[in-house]
Write an enzyme that holds these catalytic residues in place. Structure first.
Site, PDB file in Angstrom:
ATOM      1  CD  GLU A 112      -1.973  -1.298   3.098  1.00 19.77           C
ATOM      2  OE1 GLU A 112      -1.881  -0.052   3.921  1.00 19.77           O
ATOM      3  OE2 GLU A 112      -2.177  -2.381   3.441  1.00 19.77           O
ATOM      4  CE  LYS A 114       5.436   4.802   7.007  1.00 18.11           C
ATOM      5  NZ  LYS A 114       5.564   6.305   7.320  1.00 18.11           N
ATOM      6  CG  ASP A 116       4.460  12.515   5.163  1.00 21.77           C
ATOM      7  OD1 ASP A 116       4.774  11.692   6.410  1.00 21.77           O
ATOM      8  OD2 ASP A 116       5.313  13.192   4.697  1.00 21.77           O
ATOM      9  CE1 TYR A 221      -2.618   2.289   9.382  1.00 24.62           C
ATOM     10  CE2 TYR A 221      -2.816   4.401   8.166  1.00 24.62           C
ATOM     11  CZ  TYR A 221      -2.567   3.553   9.618  1.00 24.62           C
ATOM     12  OH  TYR A 221      -1.786   4.109  10.556  1.00 24.62           O
ATOM     13  CE  LYS A 307       9.521   6.369   5.980  1.00 22.08           C
ATOM     14  NZ  LYS A 307       9.770   7.662   6.904  1.00 22.08           N
ATOM     15  CB  CYS A 401      22.707  45.869   3.555  1.00 24.60           C
ATOM     16  SG  CYS A 401      20.842  45.472   3.809  1.00 24.60           S
ATOM     17  CB  CYS A 404      19.863  49.635   4.120  1.00 25.94           C
ATOM     18  SG  CYS A 404      20.853  49.064   5.339  1.00 25.94           S
ATOM     19  CB  CYS A 426      22.799  44.629   6.952  1.00 28.83           C
ATOM     20  SG  CYS A 426      22.189  46.120   7.362  1.00 28.83           S
ATOM     21  CB  CYS A 431      18.276  47.347   7.793  1.00 28.04           C
ATOM     22  SG  CYS A 431      18.407  46.333   6.226  1.00 28.04           S
TER      23      CYS A 431
HETATM   24  P1  AMP Z   1       6.427   5.821  11.252  1.00 25.82           P
HETATM   25  O1  AMP Z   1       5.782   7.199  11.793  1.00 25.82           O
HETATM   26  O2  AMP Z   1       7.437   6.188  10.168  1.00 25.82           O
HETATM   27  O3  AMP Z   1       7.201   4.791  12.198  1.00 25.82           O
HETATM   28  O4  AMP Z   1       5.458   5.101  10.374  1.00 25.82           O
HETATM   29  C1  AMP Z   1       4.318   4.296  11.004  1.00 25.82           C
HETATM   30  C2  AMP Z   1       3.199   5.149  10.507  1.00 25.82           C
HETATM   31  O5  AMP Z   1       2.947   5.179   9.053  1.00 25.82           O
HETATM   32  C3  AMP Z   1       1.986   4.802  10.956  1.00 25.82           C
HETATM   33  O6  AMP Z   1       1.838   5.031  12.615  1.00 25.82           O
HETATM   34  C4  AMP Z   1       0.804   5.183  10.167  1.00 25.82           C
HETATM   35  O7  AMP Z   1       0.445   6.531  10.638  1.00 25.82           O
HETATM   36  C5  AMP Z   1       1.594   5.872   8.906  1.00 25.82           C
HETATM   37  N1  AMP Z   1       1.050   5.109   7.831  1.00 25.82           N
HETATM   38  C6  AMP Z   1       0.734   5.693   6.696  1.00 25.82           C
HETATM   39  N2  AMP Z   1       0.383   4.896   5.806  1.00 25.82           N
HETATM   40  C7  AMP Z   1       0.079   3.762   6.279  1.00 25.82           C
HETATM   41  C8  AMP Z   1      -0.329   2.190   5.748  1.00 25.82           C
HETATM   42  N3  AMP Z   1      -0.883   2.353   4.592  1.00 25.82           N
HETATM   43  N4  AMP Z   1      -0.352   1.337   6.679  1.00 25.82           N
HETATM   44  C9  AMP Z   1       0.217   1.393   7.796  1.00 25.82           C
HETATM   45  N5  AMP Z   1       0.771   2.611   8.271  1.00 25.82           N
HETATM   46  C10 AMP Z   1       0.716   3.513   7.384  1.00 25.82           C
HETATM   47 ZN    ZN Z   2      20.525  46.509   5.484  1.00 24.65          ZN
END
Ligand code: AMP
Ligand code: ZN
Length: 678
Positions: A112, A114, A116, A221, A307, A401, A404, A426, A431
């Protein structure tokens, strides 16, 4: 049709449209049509109040801000994931999975994206959304139910009636974050550096009405426990989508041989995903096998994150401009031919300082590589020397600068940070670039908290000479503002009102806003308590100042010198005297020093992102007799490390043998109990 039937039909229809809009990203009605349905529902509920229940789409937003933070214990610990960065690491993971299972078993993996963002847990009971919480430290999170209810992709009711505990990620779609940041810029607020910070910041807000204005999304998820509905994780993911619960629908289930290709295809596709993706998650599909494999103390043994390498883009360095900051430091900034990088268009990147440019040997006209450091700020990382034609122009830090024209000076950067190269600054206090940055800093949240005073406005005010220092803000009138471009009557009034309101801030906030070197939030408060009022602070002569400041608990020689020098500076005094005349800043209430309590004799430094405001944590510690410092120094007992604690703090803790504790461990101390030995 009865009113009740119509009500039920409307609720169903609105929920379905929300799902199409917020989850599938594929609405099939216009916004106007959607609003019409919502209006009809409201009207119906007004006529028949007995039909209103908390699961009606009209009831997503709580009417009041929550008053305090409530902790919840996760029934099953929220684990994080082990990270891998290479195919070798992945092979090792698969080997351990194999070793944990009996030999004849075949293993299928689910891959899946991941996401952010910030992780959450949501519990449904009897088809109703009951509870939502943050991950916290994995065991104890924060109740954020009222906030999560405002996220329209999350259904308030579902057809499944059994208890259902879901885990997922709260994210911002890139396009949504862009518009949110544009709005924030308008309001003079700092933009969010990345979707992750934006998501976790939003979830923790105390006022759900504010959260409702933010376009958050959830992607589930995982189904956590309970009587298992399915044999396979992949089936659970498919089921979520069928139930109308938001899930990413981008997973595949493959034998080991297909894993690498599945990861690659996510990497190829991720620039087109609406959300930020920093890797892939590889999970064992069979729940039975997951159960056999179990967990380490930190991670599931049946899942791992892969990653992606930071994305890199090549483009042309067309110019190097120099920015002048609040304290006068000159920073070179790369101007680039706009290029796509990790989903955003990049046209500027940081070059840190003159030695950084020299080390890269970057010249104007060069072909350079840029990367995002932690997906946040773009950086120039490399120059393509082969691509040079000979027409590239070497760059040098200006001797004057750029704002100024004053001759610049070199100053050693903070040794504590291990930076020994000279910062160029500066020295001109007037300024305009510095004045602008100071005013903007003064107005920030943690300082005087002045809304509506955005960068563009400050820029105009300084340019016109209407404001020469922070004290001048309090001389501004509506008439001054109305002379500016694009300033209507209403906005002008808002600005004036916000400035006037800021007079009420207590002295420690005012001192923060003045930006005294070496003085953080905690020290500002101690200094404010010592002085009581700004007037009194100014009444000290140099000798008195030194004596008073040195007597403050935890103030080392560097801090004392910085404060004394600041107070002795004629220009700073002039500004502070004007602030006194304008009646800005309220007297600092004297905190009674607690001399009894379980924390007497213990000292703390609190850092990183916590589940509540740092000020409140400080207050709790003090109430039990503990002392609080901005940094870790010799003798500091505990470093309370929240999420994203900086390396510097951890290094300091190591150096001074300070015990690093989590927020949960702090909660134990605050409950008057003792911690087990480290
Ligand atoms: P980390 O914070 O780097 O340890 O990564 C773990 C976190 O990734 C989990 O706590 C989730 O919040 C997040 N995460 C994002 N996508 C997924 C996914 N598809 N499955 C599981 N965890 C996920
Ligand atoms: Zn300046």
């Amino acid at each position: 049709m009865t009113a009740a039937e119509r009500h039920a039909a409307l609720v169903r229809e609105i929920d379905a449209h929300n799902y199409r809009y917020y989850v599938l990203d594929d609405p099939n009605v216009t916004d106007a049509e959607f609003d019409r349905l919502l209006r009809e529902l409201r009207a119906l509920e007004e006529k028949h109040p007995e039909l209103v229940n908390e699961h009606s789409p009209t009831q997503r937003v709580a009417e009041q801000a929550r008053a305090n933070v409530v902790k919840v214990r996760h029934e099953v610990r929220m684990f994080s994931l082990d990270n891998t960065y290479s195919v070798e690491d992945l092979t090792e993971f698969a080997r351990r999975v194999k070793a944990g299972l009996s030999e004849s078993e075949t293993v299928r993996y689910v891959i899946e994206p991941k996401l952010d963002g910030a992780s959450i847990e949501v519990v449904y009971e009897d088809g109703r959304l009951k509870m939502a919480s943050t991950r916290g430290d994995g065991e104890i999170g924060e109740d954020i139910t009222t906030n999560v209810r405002t996220i329209r992709g999350v259904p308030l009711s579902i057809s499944h009636k059994g208890k259902l505990t879901l885990r997922g990620e709260v994210v911002f779609y890139r396009k949504d974050l862009e518009s949110l940041n544009a709005e924030r810029a308008q309001e003079g607020l700092e933009p969010f550096a990345n979707p992750r910070n934006a998501a976790s910041g939003s979830l923790r807000m105390m006022d759900a009405r504010e959260v409702a204005r933010r376009p958050l999304r959830v992607v589930f998820y995982q189904i956590v426990e309970g009587p298992r509905l399915h044999k396979f994780h992949s089936e659970s993911l498919d089921w979520l989508a069928k139930e109308g619960l938001p899930s990413h629908r981008r997973h595949v289930a493959v034998p080991w041989e297909g894993v690498t290709e599945a990861i690659l295809s996510i990497d190829r596709a991720r620039a087109d995903y609406p959300f930020e993706t920093d890797g892939a998650v590889i999970k064992v599909d069979s729940y039975a096998q997951q159960d056999i494999l179990g967990f380490t103390s930190k991670f599931p043994k049946w899942a791992v994150a892969y990653k992606f390498a930071a994305e890199r883009a090549w483009t042309k360095l067309t110019d190097i401009q120099v920015q002048v900051g609040r304290t006068g430091t000159l920073t070179p900034v790369a101007v680039l031919d706009p290029v796509q990088l990790a989903g955003t268009t990049v046209s500027r990147a940081s070059l840190h300082n003159a030695s950084f440019v020299a080390a890269l040997d970057a010249r104007i006209g060069d072909k350079v590589a840029i990367e995002k450091a932690g997906e946040i700020i773009p950086q120039v990382v490399l120059v393509d020397m082969e691509a040079r034609s000979g027409d590239e122009v070497p760059w040098q830090m200006p001797t004057k600068c750029p704002e100024c024209g004053t001759k610049v000076m070199a100053r050693l950067l903070d040794e504590e940070k291990g930076q020994m190269e000279a910062a160029i600054r500066c020295p001109n206090r007037l300024c305009p670039a510095q004045v602008k940055a100071q005013i903007f800093y003064f107005a920030r949240r943690f300082a005087m908290d002045i809304d509506h005073l955005g960068l563009a406005l400050v820029e105009q005010l300084v340019q016109r000479g209407a404001v020469k220092d922070v004290a001048d803000l309090y001389d501004l009138t509506k008439e001054h503002l109305l002379e500016l471009e694009r300033m209507g009557d209403k906005s002008a009034q808002n600005v004036i009102d916000s400035i006037q309101r800021s007079r009420e801030r207590v002295l420690d906030r005012l001192l923060c806003g003045l930006g005294i070197p070496q003085i953080g939030q905690v020290a500002a408060r101690q200094l404010a308590e010592q002085a009581g009022t700004l007037e009194h602070l100014l009444s000290w002569n140099e000798e008195q100042a030194r004596e008073q400041v040195a007597s403050i608990h935890g103030f080392g020689p560097k801090m004392v010198d910085a404060v004394v020098a600041f107070l002795a500076d004629t220009e700073q005094r002039r500004i502070m005297e004007k602030l006194v005349e304008h009646g800005v800043g309220q007297p600092q209430p004297k905190e009674t020093v607690v001399t009894e309590g379980p924390l007497v004799g213990s000292s703390f430094c609190v850092t990183g992102v916590l589940s509540r405001k740092r000020e409140d944590v400080h207050a709790d510690i003090r109430a039990l007799g503990g002392t609080v410092f901005d940094s870790v120094k010799k003798g500091t007992t505990y470093l309370v490390a929240g999420e994203k604690t900086g390396k510097t703090k951890l290094d300091q803790a190591k150096k001074h043998a300070t015990r690093v504790i989590t927020e949960t461990e702090l909660a134990i101390l605050l409950a008057g109990k003792e911690l087990p030995p480290a």
